[in-house]
Design an enzyme around this catalytic site. Sequence first.
Site, PDB file in Angstrom:
ATOM      1  N   THR A  12       0.742  -1.163  -0.072  1.00  0.00           N
ATOM      2  CA  THR A  12       0.117   0.026  -0.153  1.00  0.00           C
ATOM      3  C   THR A  12       0.928   1.330  -0.140  1.00  0.00           C
ATOM      4  OG1 THR A  12      -1.870  -0.918   1.217  1.00  0.00           O
ATOM      5  CG2 THR A  12      -1.548   1.291   1.272  1.00  0.00           C
ATOM      6  N   ASP A  55       1.308  -6.466  -4.780  1.00  0.00           N
ATOM      7  CA  ASP A  55       0.445  -6.671  -3.558  1.00  0.00           C
ATOM      8  C   ASP A  55       0.874  -7.729  -2.825  1.00  0.00           C
ATOM      9  OD1 ASP A  55      -1.697  -7.274  -1.721  1.00  0.00           O
ATOM     10  OD2 ASP A  55      -2.983  -5.796  -2.748  1.00  0.00           O
ATOM     11  N   SER A  56       1.144  -7.387  -1.437  1.00  0.00           N
ATOM     12  CA  SER A  56       1.832  -8.751  -0.710  1.00  0.00           C
ATOM     13  C   SER A  56       0.866  -9.871  -0.572  1.00  0.00           C
ATOM     14  CB  SER A  56       2.372  -8.182   0.591  1.00  0.00           C
ATOM     15  OG  SER A  56       1.310  -8.212   1.375  1.00  0.00           O
ATOM     16  N   THR A  87       1.365  -4.933   3.985  1.00  0.00           N
ATOM     17  CA  THR A  87       1.372  -5.265   5.271  1.00  0.00           C
ATOM     18  C   THR A  87       0.701  -6.776   5.354  1.00  0.00           C
ATOM     19  OG1 THR A  87      -0.953  -4.258   5.395  1.00  0.00           O
ATOM     20  CG2 THR A  87       1.078  -3.079   5.946  1.00  0.00           C
ATOM     21  N   ASP A  88      -0.127  -7.212   4.386  1.00  0.00           N
ATOM     22  CA  ASP A  88      -0.869  -8.466   4.425  1.00  0.00           C
ATOM     23  C   ASP A  88       0.156  -9.668   4.510  1.00  0.00           C
ATOM     24  OD1 ASP A  88      -3.245  -6.744   3.908  1.00  0.00           O
ATOM     25  OD2 ASP A  88      -3.333  -7.536   1.950  1.00  0.00           O
ATOM     26  N   GLN A 268      -3.576 -21.059  17.599  1.00  0.00           N
ATOM     27  CA  GLN A 268      -4.382 -19.916  16.966  1.00  0.00           C
ATOM     28  C   GLN A 268      -4.453 -18.646  17.941  1.00  0.00           C
ATOM     29  OE1 GLN A 268      -8.255 -21.253  16.009  1.00  0.00           O
ATOM     30  NE2 GLN A 268      -7.566 -23.055  15.034  1.00  0.00           N
ATOM     31  N   CYS A 269      -3.711 -18.864  19.019  1.00  0.00           N
ATOM     32  CA  CYS A 269      -3.815 -17.711  19.942  1.00  0.00           C
ATOM     33  C   CYS A 269      -2.671 -16.803  19.387  1.00  0.00           C
ATOM     34  CB  CYS A 269      -3.679 -18.133  21.537  1.00  0.00           C
ATOM     35  SG  CYS A 269      -4.958 -19.010  22.262  1.00  0.00           S
TER      36      CYS A 269
END
Length: 333
Positions: A12, A55-56, A87-88, A268-269
């Site tokens: 971005t 775009d990442s 950033t993705d 997943q935490c």
Amino acid sequence: MSRVCILHVGGTIGMALTERGWVPAAGFVERFLTSIDSQPSLPEWELHRLEPLLDSANMRPRDWVRIAEEVASRYDAFDGFVVLHGTDTMAYTSSALSFLLAGLGKHVVLTGAQLSLANVRSDGREHLVTSILLATLPIPEVTLYFGQRLLRGNRAQKIHNRDFVAFASGNFPPLARIGVGIDIDSDLIRPAGDGLHTVDMVKEPEVIAIRVYPGIQEPLLRRMLAAPVDGVILETYGTGTFPSEDAGMIRAIAEAIDRGVVVVNCSQCHSGRVQQGLYGTGRALQDIGVISGHDMTPEAALTKLYCLLAADRPLDVVRRKMELDLAGEISPA
Ligand code: ASP
């Protein structure tokens, strides 16, 4: 005078708004850097654009390798490196680079922005200027600078898509806090490596992430684990728990491990660590040879496993190294 190499990969920070939404574009980064070039406190910099700008979301493992090679080929000519990235998937790339750039003795900072430099409110201006300054400091690590925090690259995760503070490292404190001053926690900085040697990637392994969810069933899990899969990051609940009452699913994972698939348990935490022995539902995974990801992020675990398998290390070495701290990605228990 220090010299900093800026590699513009995409994201971005340098995007333009078109009828198809925001897309990577050349020019904004160049124009901004030219506008600040006369600042005497700024180190000398050189900008290299990696074409095509991405775009990442479109980045793949071969792009991690390419960035590592770009750093390695200019390593002697610069004191530090800034990678401008979307950033993705920035946390994946910063993790991968921490494993690919072994023996690092210079600072490699990844940064980007939530708002393009085309926007008058862009956070990219401060990120870019501060990253250029940070790159010259004796921080021989791959880091990620965003929202006034310098994070270890293989500890960071994207946690927000609207806040300016878009990244956090739930299991490791920031290496530095940037406000009016630059406050570095020097106790956290890793020692310099013994000279850069990029890891040779001789294979393109198939490493997948499987996020466990209520209702996941054996037939689908079996299909996901089928050949040609080489490695799996199993994203489990809490401390590494899994719906273990389904004996068929446990059997499916055990059979994959017997075939030589490396299965790593990550939570997943965002914060905390995997303790497979704590609950029976996690113990079932430990019993069949699932490797604990300890407090690694799924991003770090996936890129680490990819790099180890791509380097064609013997399977017992891969399995052992997944539980060892190679680049600051795992804390002692
Ligand atoms: N989609 C963009 C990217 O990852 C988002 C960003 O840069 O913030 O390239």
